[in-house]
Structures are given as C-alpha cells and as structure tokens.
Design a protein around this motif. Structure first.
Motif, PDB file in Angstrom:
ATOM      1  N   GLY A  84       0.761  -1.432   0.027  1.00  0.00           N
ATOM      2  CA  GLY A  84      -0.091   0.152   0.031  1.00  0.00           C
ATOM      3  C   GLY A  84       0.720   1.284   0.048  1.00  0.00           C
ATOM      4  N   ARG A  85       2.101   0.996  -0.126  1.00  0.00           N
ATOM      5  CA  ARG A  85       3.205   2.423  -0.165  1.00  0.00           C
ATOM      6  C   ARG A  85       3.104   2.944  -1.506  1.00  0.00           C
ATOM      7  N   VAL A  86       3.278   4.279  -1.497  1.00  0.00           N
ATOM      8  CA  VAL A  86       3.399   5.177  -2.834  1.00  0.00           C
ATOM      9  C   VAL A  86       4.310   6.136  -2.493  1.00  0.00           C
ATOM     10  N   THR A  87       5.361   6.486  -3.538  1.00  0.00           N
ATOM     11  CA  THR A  87       6.217   7.738  -3.093  1.00  0.00           C
ATOM     12  C   THR A  87       5.640   8.787  -4.181  1.00  0.00           C
ATOM     13  N   VAL A  88       5.533  10.038  -3.791  1.00  0.00           N
ATOM     14  CA  VAL A  88       4.884  11.008  -4.684  1.00  0.00           C
ATOM     15  C   VAL A  88       6.046  12.224  -4.717  1.00  0.00           C
ATOM     16  N   THR A  89       6.385  12.662  -5.861  1.00  0.00           N
ATOM     17  CA  THR A  89       7.335  13.638  -6.229  1.00  0.00           C
ATOM     18  C   THR A  89       6.702  14.766  -6.925  1.00  0.00           C
ATOM     19  N   PRO A  90       6.772  16.072  -6.384  1.00  0.00           N
ATOM     20  CA  PRO A  90       6.316  17.231  -7.110  1.00  0.00           C
ATOM     21  C   PRO A  90       7.060  17.466  -8.203  1.00  0.00           C
ATOM     22  N   LEU A  91       6.433  17.757  -9.368  1.00  0.00           N
ATOM     23  CA  LEU A  91       7.304  18.072 -10.622  1.00  0.00           C
ATOM     24  C   LEU A  91       7.113  19.571 -11.222  1.00  0.00           C
ATOM     25  N   ARG A  92       6.003  20.220 -10.552  1.00  0.00           N
ATOM     26  CA  ARG A  92       5.990  21.558 -10.959  1.00  0.00           C
ATOM     27  C   ARG A  92       5.743  22.492  -9.568  1.00  0.00           C
ATOM     28  N   ASP A  93       6.132  23.819  -9.692  1.00  0.00           N
ATOM     29  CA  ASP A  93       5.840  24.670  -8.818  1.00  0.00           C
ATOM     30  C   ASP A  93       5.311  25.980  -9.223  1.00  0.00           C
ATOM     31  N   VAL A  94       5.400  27.206  -8.463  1.00  0.00           N
ATOM     32  CA  VAL A  94       4.793  28.444  -9.139  1.00  0.00           C
ATOM     33  C   VAL A  94       5.537  28.866 -10.073  1.00  0.00           C
ATOM     34  N   PHE A  95       6.815  28.557 -10.229  1.00  0.00           N
ATOM     35  CA  PHE A  95       7.459  29.030 -11.305  1.00  0.00           C
ATOM     36  C   PHE A  95       7.155  28.376 -12.629  1.00  0.00           C
ATOM     37  N   ASP A  96       6.596  27.216 -12.541  1.00  0.00           N
ATOM     38  CA  ASP A  96       6.217  26.406 -13.805  1.00  0.00           C
ATOM     39  C   ASP A  96       4.647  26.814 -14.418  1.00  0.00           C
ATOM     40  N   ASP A  97       4.037  27.774 -13.744  1.00  0.00           N
ATOM     41  CA  ASP A  97       2.614  28.068 -13.866  1.00  0.00           C
ATOM     42  C   ASP A  97       2.708  29.700 -14.569  1.00  0.00           C
ATOM     43  N   PRO A  98       2.168  29.694 -15.687  1.00  0.00           N
ATOM     44  CA  PRO A  98       2.425  30.965 -16.446  1.00  0.00           C
ATOM     45  C   PRO A  98       1.614  32.156 -15.587  1.00  0.00           C
ATOM     46  N   ARG A  99       0.540  31.797 -14.809  1.00  0.00           N
ATOM     47  CA  ARG A  99      -0.132  32.700 -13.994  1.00  0.00           C
ATOM     48  C   ARG A  99       0.353  32.789 -12.488  1.00  0.00           C
ATOM     49  N   ARG A 100       1.549  32.122 -12.329  1.00  0.00           N
ATOM     50  CA  ARG A 100       2.233  32.145 -10.955  1.00  0.00           C
ATOM     51  C   ARG A 100       1.195  31.661  -9.903  1.00  0.00           C
ATOM     52  N   HIS A 101       0.422  30.678 -10.136  1.00  0.00           N
ATOM     53  CA  HIS A 101      -0.247  29.901  -9.036  1.00  0.00           C
ATOM     54  C   HIS A 101       0.223  28.824  -8.699  1.00  0.00           C
ATOM     55  N   GLU A 102       0.148  28.525  -7.441  1.00  0.00           N
ATOM     56  CA  GLU A 102       0.572  27.185  -6.887  1.00  0.00           C
ATOM     57  C   GLU A 102       0.056  25.925  -7.204  1.00  0.00           C
ATOM     58  N   PRO A 103       0.732  25.116  -7.833  1.00  0.00           N
ATOM     59  CA  PRO A 103       0.003  23.805  -8.458  1.00  0.00           C
ATOM     60  C   PRO A 103      -0.498  23.094  -7.195  1.00  0.00           C
ATOM     61  N   THR A 104      -1.679  22.644  -7.315  1.00  0.00           N
ATOM     62  CA  THR A 104      -2.333  21.683  -6.315  1.00  0.00           C
ATOM     63  C   THR A 104      -2.779  20.151  -7.058  1.00  0.00           C
ATOM     64  N   ALA A 105      -2.724  19.161  -6.448  1.00  0.00           N
ATOM     65  CA  ALA A 105      -3.111  17.956  -7.029  1.00  0.00           C
ATOM     66  C   ALA A 105      -3.581  16.924  -5.921  1.00  0.00           C
ATOM     67  N   ARG A 106      -4.453  16.145  -6.438  1.00  0.00           N
ATOM     68  CA  ARG A 106      -4.982  14.950  -5.669  1.00  0.00           C
ATOM     69  C   ARG A 106      -4.341  13.620  -5.852  1.00  0.00           C
ATOM     70  N   VAL A 107      -3.899  13.130  -4.720  1.00  0.00           N
ATOM     71  CA  VAL A 107      -3.611  11.669  -4.606  1.00  0.00           C
ATOM     72  C   VAL A 107      -4.426  10.935  -4.235  1.00  0.00           C
ATOM     73  N   GLN A 108      -4.820   9.736  -4.927  1.00  0.00           N
ATOM     74  CA  GLN A 108      -6.136   9.043  -4.481  1.00  0.00           C
ATOM     75  C   GLN A 108      -5.864   7.671  -4.433  1.00  0.00           C
ATOM     76  N   ALA A 109      -6.081   6.741  -3.298  1.00  0.00           N
ATOM     77  CA  ALA A 109      -6.028   5.247  -3.596  1.00  0.00           C
ATOM     78  C   ALA A 109      -7.355   4.823  -3.367  1.00  0.00           C
ATOM     79  N   CYS A 110      -7.375   3.557  -4.101  1.00  0.00           N
ATOM     80  CA  CYS A 110      -8.903   3.000  -4.446  1.00  0.00           C
ATOM     81  C   CYS A 110      -8.817   1.426  -4.011  1.00  0.00           C
ATOM     82  N   THR A 111      -9.542   0.752  -3.627  1.00  0.00           N
ATOM     83  CA  THR A 111     -10.061  -0.611  -3.588  1.00  0.00           C
ATOM     84  C   THR A 111     -11.230  -0.766  -4.481  1.00  0.00           C
TER      85      THR A 111
END
Length: 225
Positions: A84-111
């Motif tokens: 059940g383990r997962v390693t999550v590595t962020p790939l983008r930050d505010v400087f990768d967004d043309p509008r200078r917004h902080e990137p946000t994403a969901r990580v989901q685990a499902c059965t």
C-alpha cells in the motif's frame, strides 16, 4: 487503466469518500504519512519525494490491495510500492505556472469499493545556503552587511538564523512562509522584526528587513550552488 481500477472509480461514488479516509460498511481505507499519522493535505517542495501508505481492509478485517492515481496529470509523479505504499514527487511549482499560481493535485488510493484522497500543494524548494546582502538605511554613510543564511525548509515554512556566525541560540531563529512567490515573516525570534520579500526565481529573492536592534533596510540574496 486496469479493470479493477475502473470498477473502483465507479463504485466509489456509492461509498463514503473523504480526504484521507473512507469506509463502506465494515470495510475501511485510510491514508497515512510515513510516520503513521493521518494524511489529508500537505505542502511539499518541488522535487522532494514524500511517502504515503494506504491501509485497506474488508468487512472481516482482511487487508486488501489498493491502486493509486493522481490528478490533474503532470503535477506529481507517483511510484507505487509494496504493502500500500506510494512515493509522490512534485514536478511543478509556482515558477512553472504562467499565472504564478501554486500547483495543487490530488493523490487517490482506491479499492474495488472505496476511495480516499489527499491534496498536495507544491511550493519551490529553497532549502540551502543563501548568501544575503543586508543594506542598512538611515545612516549618514551607506553600509551593507553580508550574511550566509541557511534556509531549513518544512513545507511552506523556512527557518533560519539571522546571525549564523554567532553561537547557536534557538530563540534567535526566525521563520518565513512561502505564499506563492511571496515571503512573509511568521516567527520573529529575538532579532528579526521584519523579513518580508519575494522570490524572483527558485534561486533569487529580495525584500525588506528590520531588527530589534533598531536597524532596517532592504535585502537581496542568491542561492549558493
């Protein structure tokens, strides 16, 4: 996409679904961080891997496997492991967004019957040594001082010693908070009363400072390689 994962997405809509944990009758699913603490939302610097664990059981308490996914695509890299383990590595930050917004994403685990999710917001990784120039204003003769500030980062909060050449003193430590590209002092310590500014890039910043000793001025810094 596997058949079991497609089934999970369809069945999740009929089960109770919450950030970090979920239940359906006697079955349970929860996501924790690597220390075993419940995980619902987290701020992570770009490029810094973080580990989560999904613990799922059926109505009889028997462990069942989970499948991981993330959305939207391109913000995070997920690497599922065992148990059940997962390693999550962020790939983008505010400087990768043309509008200078902080990137946000969901990580989901499902059965097959349950889903649980956590939300990750990505900030720039500014940990490290920042040679800093403090320009002192209000003096008859212009004066500048140099400090080799060392930034220790935990999520959005960055702690540093404003007098790194003096004997260590925890009471002196100050903390700034990353908010988009803005830097805001949230813990003054015994010396800094102002240390606000802005990140111009992941390796350059500037702003205003003031100290309890009565001095003030502007500051500028570039991260050391």
């Amino acid at each position: 996409m596997s058949v079991s994962f497609m089934a999970a997405l369809l069945l999740c809509s009929s089960a109770h679904h919450a950030h970090g944990q979920s239940h359906d009758g006697g079955a349970t699913l929860r996501i924790t961080d690597a220390d075993g603490d419940p995980a619902t939302a987290m701020v992570v610097p770009k490029g810094v891997p973080v580990e989560f664990v999904a613990r799922a059981t059926d109505a009889e308490g028997t462990p069942i496997p989970v499948e991981w996914r993330t959305e939207p695509a391109g913000v995070l890299r997920i690497e599922p492991g065992t148990n059940g383990r997962v390693t999550v590595t962020p790939l983008r930050d505010v400087f990768d967004d043309p509008r200078r917004h902080e990137p946000t994403a969901r990580v989901q685990a499902c059965t097959p019957t349950l889903c649980a999710a956590i939300t990750i917001t990505v900030v720039p990784d500014i940990a490290g040594r920042w040679p800093t120039t403090l320009d002192v204003e209000g003096l008859i003769i212009a004066h500048s001082e140099r400090r080799n500030l060392v930034f220790n980062q935990r999520g959005r909060d960055v702690t540093f010693d404003p007098e790194p050449t003096e004997p260590a003193d925890p009471a002196r430590l100050a903390t700034i908070r990353i908010e988009g590209t803005r830097l805001r002092l949230v813990r003054t310590g015994t010396i800094m009363t102002v240390f606000d500014g802005r990140l111009n890039s992941r390796t350059s910043a500037n702003g205003r400072w003031a100290s309890s000793r009565g001095y003030h001025g502007s500051w500028r810094a570039d991260k050391a390689p």
